[in-house]
Design a protein around this motif. Sequence first.
Motif, PDB file in Angstrom:
ATOM      1  N   HIS A 107       0.832  -1.208   0.000  1.00  0.00           N
ATOM      2  CA  HIS A 107       0.000   0.000   0.000  1.00  0.00           C
ATOM      3  C   HIS A 107       0.869   1.261   0.000  1.00  0.00           C
ATOM      4  CE1 HIS A 107      -3.983  -1.788   0.400  1.00  0.00           C
ATOM      5  NE2 HIS A 107      -3.466  -2.660   1.253  1.00  0.00           N
ATOM      6  N   TRP A 108       1.934   1.242   0.779  1.00  0.00           N
ATOM      7  CA  TRP A 108       2.832   2.405   0.809  1.00  0.00           C
ATOM      8  C   TRP A 108       3.558   2.588  -0.516  1.00  0.00           C
ATOM      9  CZ3 TRP A 108       5.639   2.071   6.238  1.00  0.00           C
ATOM     10  CH2 TRP A 108       4.710   2.367   7.256  1.00  0.00           C
ATOM     11  N   VAL A 109       3.910   1.477  -1.155  1.00  0.00           N
ATOM     12  CA  VAL A 109       4.591   1.558  -2.452  1.00  0.00           C
ATOM     13  C   VAL A 109       3.696   2.261  -3.468  1.00  0.00           C
ATOM     14  CG1 VAL A 109       5.408   0.176  -4.407  1.00  0.00           C
ATOM     15  CG2 VAL A 109       6.103  -0.426  -2.084  1.00  0.00           C
ATOM     16  N   VAL A 110       2.413   1.901  -3.504  1.00  0.00           N
ATOM     17  CA  VAL A 110       1.490   2.542  -4.436  1.00  0.00           C
ATOM     18  C   VAL A 110       1.273   4.000  -4.054  1.00  0.00           C
ATOM     19  CG1 VAL A 110      -0.799   2.457  -5.476  1.00  0.00           C
ATOM     20  CG2 VAL A 110       0.323   0.349  -4.807  1.00  0.00           C
ATOM     21  N   CYS A 111       1.101   4.226  -2.758  1.00  0.00           N
ATOM     22  CA  CYS A 111       0.864   5.588  -2.260  1.00  0.00           C
ATOM     23  C   CYS A 111       1.989   6.530  -2.682  1.00  0.00           C
ATOM     24  CB  CYS A 111       0.735   5.556  -0.736  1.00  0.00           C
ATOM     25  SG  CYS A 111       0.537   7.177   0.041  1.00  0.00           S
ATOM     26  N   CYS A 112       3.206   6.052  -2.616  1.00  0.00           N
ATOM     27  CA  CYS A 112       4.376   6.892  -2.927  1.00  0.00           C
ATOM     28  C   CYS A 112       4.860   6.742  -4.366  1.00  0.00           C
ATOM     29  CB  CYS A 112       5.525   6.559  -1.962  1.00  0.00           C
ATOM     30  SG  CYS A 112       5.118   6.919  -0.240  1.00  0.00           S
ATOM     31  N   GLU A 113       4.260   5.808  -5.115  1.00  0.00           N
ATOM     32  CA  GLU A 113       4.614   5.553  -6.517  1.00  0.00           C
ATOM     33  C   GLU A 113       6.079   5.173  -6.715  1.00  0.00           C
ATOM     34  OE1 GLU A 113       2.135   7.255  -9.946  1.00  0.00           O
ATOM     35  OE2 GLU A 113       2.687   9.000  -8.759  1.00  0.00           O
ATOM     36  N   ARG A 114       6.624   4.440  -5.756  1.00  0.00           N
ATOM     37  CA  ARG A 114       8.012   3.989  -5.916  1.00  0.00           C
ATOM     38  C   ARG A 114       8.313   2.962  -4.833  1.00  0.00           C
ATOM     39  NH1 ARG A 114      11.365   6.385  -2.075  1.00  0.00           N
ATOM     40  NH2 ARG A 114      10.474   8.167  -0.973  1.00  0.00           N
ATOM     41  N   LEU A 115       9.312   2.143  -5.100  1.00  0.00           N
ATOM     42  CA  LEU A 115       9.839   1.282  -4.049  1.00  0.00           C
ATOM     43  C   LEU A 115      10.536   2.168  -3.026  1.00  0.00           C
ATOM     44  CD1 LEU A 115      11.375  -1.642  -6.155  1.00  0.00           C
ATOM     45  CD2 LEU A 115       9.099  -1.506  -5.121  1.00  0.00           C
ATOM     46  N   LEU A 116      10.267   1.923  -1.782  1.00  0.00           N
ATOM     47  CA  LEU A 116      10.773   2.796  -0.716  1.00  0.00           C
ATOM     48  C   LEU A 116      12.149   2.311  -0.253  1.00  0.00           C
ATOM     49  CD1 LEU A 116       7.343   3.075   1.021  1.00  0.00           C
ATOM     50  CD2 LEU A 116       8.560   4.963  -0.077  1.00  0.00           C
ATOM     51  N   ASN A 117      13.112   2.397  -1.175  1.00  0.00           N
ATOM     52  CA  ASN A 117      14.446   1.866  -0.912  1.00  0.00           C
ATOM     53  C   ASN A 117      15.536   2.924  -1.009  1.00  0.00           C
ATOM     54  OD1 ASN A 117      14.309   2.263  -3.646  1.00  0.00           O
ATOM     55  ND2 ASN A 117      14.659   0.117  -4.222  1.00  0.00           N
ATOM     56  N   ASP A 118      15.134   4.186  -0.898  1.00  0.00           N
ATOM     57  CA  ASP A 118      16.115   5.267  -0.850  1.00  0.00           C
ATOM     58  C   ASP A 118      16.739   5.301   0.547  1.00  0.00           C
ATOM     59  OD1 ASP A 118      16.806   8.321  -0.252  1.00  0.00           O
ATOM     60  OD2 ASP A 118      16.744   8.080  -2.443  1.00  0.00           O
ATOM     61  N   PRO A 119      18.009   5.705   0.685  1.00  0.00           N
ATOM     62  CA  PRO A 119      18.614   5.794   2.024  1.00  0.00           C
ATOM     63  C   PRO A 119      17.823   6.665   2.992  1.00  0.00           C
ATOM     64  CG  PRO A 119      20.316   5.952   0.345  1.00  0.00           C
ATOM     65  CD  PRO A 119      19.006   5.956  -0.381  1.00  0.00           C
ATOM     66  N   GLU A 120      17.033   7.606   2.469  1.00  0.00           N
ATOM     67  CA  GLU A 120      16.227   8.465   3.334  1.00  0.00           C
ATOM     68  C   GLU A 120      14.973   7.765   3.860  1.00  0.00           C
ATOM     69  OE1 GLU A 120      16.949  11.682   4.360  1.00  0.00           O
ATOM     70  OE2 GLU A 120      18.904  11.185   3.491  1.00  0.00           O
ATOM     71  N   ASP A 121      14.646   6.615   3.286  1.00  0.00           N
ATOM     72  CA  ASP A 121      13.414   5.898   3.662  1.00  0.00           C
ATOM     73  C   ASP A 121      13.680   4.999   4.865  1.00  0.00           C
ATOM     74  OD1 ASP A 121      12.143   7.073   1.485  1.00  0.00           O
ATOM     75  OD2 ASP A 121      12.643   5.416   0.143  1.00  0.00           O
ATOM     76  N   ASP A 122      13.687   5.583   6.033  1.00  0.00           N
ATOM     77  CA  ASP A 122      13.981   4.845   7.259  1.00  0.00           C
ATOM     78  C   ASP A 122      12.686   4.610   8.038  1.00  0.00           C
ATOM     79  OD1 ASP A 122      14.908   3.741   9.580  1.00  0.00           O
ATOM     80  OD2 ASP A 122      15.984   5.523  10.266  1.00  0.00           O
ATOM     81  N   PHE A 123      12.220   3.368   8.026  1.00  0.00           N
ATOM     82  CA  PHE A 123      10.990   3.008   8.736  1.00  0.00           C
ATOM     83  C   PHE A 123      11.275   2.076   9.914  1.00  0.00           C
ATOM     84  CE2 PHE A 123       9.785   3.596   4.203  1.00  0.00           C
ATOM     85  CZ  PHE A 123       9.124   4.804   4.363  1.00  0.00           C
ATOM     86  N   SER A 124      12.502   2.087  10.398  1.00  0.00           N
ATOM     87  CA  SER A 124      12.892   1.155  11.455  1.00  0.00           C
ATOM     88  C   SER A 124      12.038   1.340  12.718  1.00  0.00           C
ATOM     89  CB  SER A 124      14.372   1.309  11.786  1.00  0.00           C
ATOM     90  OG  SER A 124      14.689   2.656  12.118  1.00  0.00           O
ATOM     91  N   ALA A 125      11.655   2.587  13.023  1.00  0.00           N
ATOM     92  CA  ALA A 125      10.836   2.822  14.219  1.00  0.00           C
ATOM     93  C   ALA A 125       9.495   2.129  14.091  1.00  0.00           C
ATOM     94  CB  ALA A 125      10.635   4.327  14.425  1.00  0.00           C
ATOM     95  N   PHE A 126       8.974   2.073  12.882  1.00  0.00           N
ATOM     96  CA  PHE A 126       7.701   1.376  12.659  1.00  0.00           C
ATOM     97  C   PHE A 126       7.913  -0.133  12.631  1.00  0.00           C
ATOM     98  CE2 PHE A 126       4.380  -0.477  10.012  1.00  0.00           C
ATOM     99  CZ  PHE A 126       3.243   0.036  10.603  1.00  0.00           C
ATOM    100  N   PHE A 127       8.941  -0.585  11.931  1.00  0.00           N
ATOM    101  CA  PHE A 127       9.188  -2.029  11.816  1.00  0.00           C
ATOM    102  C   PHE A 127       9.333  -2.686  13.186  1.00  0.00           C
ATOM    103  CE2 PHE A 127      11.346  -1.566   7.357  1.00  0.00           C
ATOM    104  CZ  PHE A 127      10.105  -1.300   6.803  1.00  0.00           C
ATOM    105  N   LYS A 128       9.853  -1.953  14.158  1.00  0.00           N
ATOM    106  CA  LYS A 128      10.043  -2.505  15.501  1.00  0.00           C
ATOM    107  C   LYS A 128       8.727  -2.782  16.216  1.00  0.00           C
ATOM    108  CE  LYS A 128      14.525  -0.247  16.197  1.00  0.00           C
ATOM    109  NZ  LYS A 128      15.251   0.838  16.907  1.00  0.00           N
ATOM    110  N   ARG A 129       7.622  -2.324  15.621  1.00  0.00           N
ATOM    111  CA  ARG A 129       6.318  -2.533  16.251  1.00  0.00           C
ATOM    112  C   ARG A 129       5.372  -3.356  15.374  1.00  0.00           C
ATOM    113  NH1 ARG A 129       5.040   3.197  19.257  1.00  0.00           N
ATOM    114  NH2 ARG A 129       3.190   2.027  19.864  1.00  0.00           N
ATOM    115  N   VAL A 130       5.921  -3.971  14.336  1.00  0.00           N
ATOM    116  CA  VAL A 130       5.091  -4.804  13.457  1.00  0.00           C
ATOM    117  C   VAL A 130       4.904  -6.179  14.082  1.00  0.00           C
ATOM    118  CG1 VAL A 130       4.950  -5.959  11.221  1.00  0.00           C
ATOM    119  CG2 VAL A 130       5.702  -3.569  11.351  1.00  0.00           C
TER     120      VAL A 130
END
Length: 287
Positions: A163-186
Amino acid sequence: MRLEVFKTLWGDSRPWQCAAEEAKAAGFTGLEGRIPSTHTEARRNAQILTDENMPYIGIIMTGGGVIPKQSCSIEEHLEDLKQALDRAALMSPRFINVLGGNDRWCASKQADFINKAHTIAQEAGILCVFETHRSRILANPWVTLDVLPHLESDILFTLDISHWVVCCERLLNDPEDDFSAFFKRVHHIQARIGYDQGPQVPHPAAPEHTAARKFHQNVWEQIWRSQQERGYSTSTLTPECGPDGYVHTLPFTNAPIADLWDLNKWIGQTEQAHFKQIFSSQAELDR
């Protein structure tokens, strides 16, 4: 840690017993699907789950269907949650996946809903986790990061990063794309391969979708390692290729180009092998 794969009931209108038998034959552990709309249906399906000795992950949608009613208030969404949890209690779910609220809400309003929903779930004695889903709360990764600091520390999530990939229209693999704070709560993964212009590639095994597949697998691996660090003994994953415009179709005939169950079996069995490879390699290193 071990991986348990659940079969989605999305797009499967057969009796739950058929789905349970199909899931077992494919090496899946349980079923994931919406909480039935009546107490009678909930009791009937609860008996099927008991007879099949099959765990269940429930889904609750508040404020309407997949697309919520735009006029529904937080209070109306929370009332829907209460009523659905009453039916869910009859089915002894492993946990409940909540597609709640509305993507039009600001971060503070989303956080208010999640905190209140979490309290209701605690009072009901049922674990609820909150899913990243377009049209709902957590639809946008950047808003989600703004929501996190305002949440109770024990609130957990389901990640469907397609869903996020579609929302942002790209794979979220840029060095600025840091979702570690969220991943720790998945807590739970819904596994579907999205791409820049859609939530579901035609077939996840196709070589032209290798980059998208590897991106999603890398995200899932990060979550598994986070769960291991958090002391999880079991991780859950539901392959969720679906109908309703997700599966690609041929022009004029609207015939699907692939079978949904074949797509979901492929993801489930591939990720079981992926998970095993990661943790067997780690076990070798730890010796």
